[in-house]
Design a protein around this motif. Structure first.
Motif, PDB file in Angstrom:
ATOM      1  N   SER A  87       4.791   4.874  -4.751  1.00 15.73           N
ATOM      2  CA  SER A  87       4.167   3.612  -4.354  1.00 15.73           C
ATOM      3  C   SER A  87       3.256   3.797  -3.141  1.00 15.73           C
ATOM      4  O   SER A  87       2.178   3.201  -3.073  1.00 15.73           O
ATOM      5  CB  SER A  87       5.229   2.550  -4.094  1.00 15.73           C
ATOM      6  N   SER A  88       3.652   4.631  -2.188  1.00 18.87           N
ATOM      7  CA  SER A  88       2.779   4.912  -1.045  1.00 18.87           C
ATOM      8  C   SER A  88       1.521   5.638  -1.498  1.00 18.87           C
ATOM      9  O   SER A  88       0.422   5.358  -1.007  1.00 18.87           O
ATOM     10  CB  SER A  88       3.510   5.744   0.006  1.00 18.87           C
ATOM     11  N   PHE A  89       1.659   6.545  -2.453  1.00 18.90           N
ATOM     12  CA  PHE A  89       0.488   7.246  -2.979  1.00 18.90           C
ATOM     13  C   PHE A  89      -0.457   6.261  -3.674  1.00 18.90           C
ATOM     14  O   PHE A  89      -1.675   6.383  -3.562  1.00 18.90           O
ATOM     15  CB  PHE A  89       0.889   8.371  -3.934  1.00 18.90           C
ATOM     16  N   ALA A  90       0.101   5.269  -4.361  1.00 18.16           N
ATOM     17  CA  ALA A  90      -0.735   4.260  -5.018  1.00 18.16           C
ATOM     18  C   ALA A  90      -1.532   3.463  -3.992  1.00 18.16           C
ATOM     19  O   ALA A  90      -2.712   3.166  -4.213  1.00 18.16           O
ATOM     20  CB  ALA A  90       0.129   3.325  -5.864  1.00 18.16           C
ATOM     21  N   VAL A  91      -0.920   3.134  -2.868  1.00 18.70           N
ATOM     22  CA  VAL A  91      -1.621   2.412  -1.809  1.00 18.70           C
ATOM     23  C   VAL A  91      -2.728   3.289  -1.240  1.00 18.70           C
ATOM     24  O   VAL A  91      -3.875   2.852  -1.084  1.00 18.70           O
ATOM     25  CB  VAL A  91      -0.647   1.956  -0.701  1.00 18.70           C
ATOM     26  N   ILE A  92      -2.396   4.555  -0.955  1.00 15.94           N
ATOM     27  CA  ILE A  92      -3.386   5.486  -0.402  1.00 15.94           C
ATOM     28  C   ILE A  92      -4.558   5.655  -1.361  1.00 15.94           C
ATOM     29  O   ILE A  92      -5.722   5.558  -0.966  1.00 15.94           O
ATOM     30  CB  ILE A  92      -2.734   6.853  -0.090  1.00 15.94           C
ATOM     31  N   SER A  93      -4.269   5.894  -2.648  1.00 16.52           N
ATOM     32  CA  SER A  93      -5.350   6.117  -3.605  1.00 16.52           C
ATOM     33  C   SER A  93      -6.203   4.859  -3.780  1.00 16.52           C
ATOM     34  O   SER A  93      -7.415   4.954  -3.956  1.00 16.52           O
ATOM     35  CB  SER A  93      -4.804   6.607  -4.944  1.00 16.52           C
ATOM     36  N   SER A  94      -5.596   3.681  -3.692  1.00 14.24           N
ATOM     37  CA  SER A  94      -6.369   2.434  -3.771  1.00 14.24           C
ATOM     38  C   SER A  94      -7.325   2.305  -2.593  1.00 14.24           C
ATOM     39  O   SER A  94      -8.456   1.842  -2.754  1.00 14.24           O
ATOM     40  CB  SER A  94      -5.436   1.227  -3.805  1.00 14.24           C
ATOM     41  N   LEU A  95      -6.880   2.713  -1.422  1.00 11.00           N
ATOM     42  CA  LEU A  95      -7.723   2.606  -0.233  1.00 11.00           C
ATOM     43  C   LEU A  95      -8.833   3.652  -0.213  1.00 11.00           C
ATOM     44  O   LEU A  95      -9.952   3.349   0.185  1.00 11.00           O
ATOM     45  CB  LEU A  95      -6.862   2.710   1.029  1.00 11.00           C
ATOM     46  N   ILE A  96      -8.533   4.875  -0.662  1.00 13.33           N
ATOM     47  CA  ILE A  96      -9.585   5.904  -0.612  1.00 13.33           C
ATOM     48  C   ILE A  96     -10.614   5.735  -1.717  1.00 13.33           C
ATOM     49  O   ILE A  96     -11.676   6.343  -1.658  1.00 13.33           O
ATOM     50  CB  ILE A  96      -9.021   7.343  -0.593  1.00 13.33           C
ATOM     51  N   GLU A  97     -10.320   4.922  -2.724  1.00 17.05           N
ATOM     52  CA  GLU A  97     -11.320   4.640  -3.758  1.00 17.05           C
ATOM     53  C   GLU A  97     -12.514   3.909  -3.176  1.00 17.05           C
ATOM     54  O   GLU A  97     -13.625   4.023  -3.694  1.00 17.05           O
ATOM     55  CB  GLU A  97     -10.709   3.826  -4.897  1.00 17.05           C
ATOM     56  N   ILE A 109      -0.638  -5.512  -3.350  1.00 21.68           N
ATOM     57  CA  ILE A 109       0.652  -6.004  -3.845  1.00 21.68           C
ATOM     58  C   ILE A 109       0.673  -5.958  -5.371  1.00 21.68           C
ATOM     59  O   ILE A 109       1.668  -5.556  -5.976  1.00 21.68           O
ATOM     60  CB  ILE A 109       0.935  -7.421  -3.314  1.00 21.68           C
ATOM     61  N   PHE A 110      -0.441  -6.323  -5.994  1.00 17.36           N
ATOM     62  CA  PHE A 110      -0.545  -6.262  -7.449  1.00 17.36           C
ATOM     63  C   PHE A 110      -0.284  -4.842  -7.952  1.00 17.36           C
ATOM     64  O   PHE A 110       0.471  -4.628  -8.898  1.00 17.36           O
ATOM     65  CB  PHE A 110      -1.917  -6.761  -7.903  1.00 17.36           C
ATOM     66  N   TYR A 111      -0.911  -3.846  -7.311  1.00 11.55           N
ATOM     67  CA  TYR A 111      -0.707  -2.456  -7.723  1.00 11.55           C
ATOM     68  C   TYR A 111       0.742  -2.019  -7.515  1.00 11.55           C
ATOM     69  O   TYR A 111       1.305  -1.303  -8.343  1.00 11.55           O
ATOM     70  CB  TYR A 111      -1.657  -1.518  -6.979  1.00 11.55           C
TER      71      TYR A 111
END
Length: 159
Positions: A87-97, A109-111
């Motif tokens: 879940s932390s990786f999902a947040v990180i990858s969403s931000l670096i996109e 939150i959706f992700y």
């Protein structure tokens, strides 16, 4: 993707206007998105990115003192492997996109809900952001109070 989410009861509005189809969630507004067709852009003023049946980047990226392998979901900080949760990786990858652009709290939150497969509380995101900052450094994620978070560093594809 949004059509599937709408059909399965997610909080998405389907709007038809002048022959155009829009999908509206608390986090984004999408126009003419088709899952099995070409990639379409969406924007809500805070974020602008492309969706491609899973919104996943491939390859290696350098950002700040980090090297992020999107394929193996591995992060290296100063050549040392860093362990983060899925879940932390999902947040990180969403931000670096979308570096330097704010991603709304609702989008993140959706992700996270897609990973947990159930509704999560707002403070769960806050806990994840705090854990990421402890692990990767306090300066990597910026905050726009009550709106969302953004990645502070440039992101460069290296492989």
């Amino acid at each position: 993707m949004l059509e599937w989410l709408w059909e399965h009861g997610y909080p998405i509005d389907r709007i038809e206007e002048d022959g155009e189809v829009y999908y509206k969630t608390p986090a984004m507004l999408c126009q003419n998105l088709k899952v099995n067709d070409e990639v379409k852009n969406y924007t809500n003023g805070l974020i602008s990115m492309e969706i491609d049946n899973g919104r996943s980047r491939k390859g290696m990226y350098r950002t700040g003192n980090l090297l992020i392998d999107m394929d193996s979901k591995t992060i290296f900080k100063d050549e040392c492997k860093i362990m983060v949760s899925q879940s932390s990786f999902a947040v990180i990858s969403s931000l670096i996109e979308v570096p330097h652009r704010t991603v709304s709290r609702e989008t993140l939150i959706f992700y996270l809900e897609q990973i947990y497969h159930h509704e999560i509380q707002d403070n769960t995101l806050t806990v994840h952001i705090a854990a990421i900052r402890r692990t990767l450094g306090k300066k990597c994620i910026g905050t726009h109070k009550t709106v969302g978070y953004y990645w502070r560093y440039d992101v460069i594809k290296v492989g």
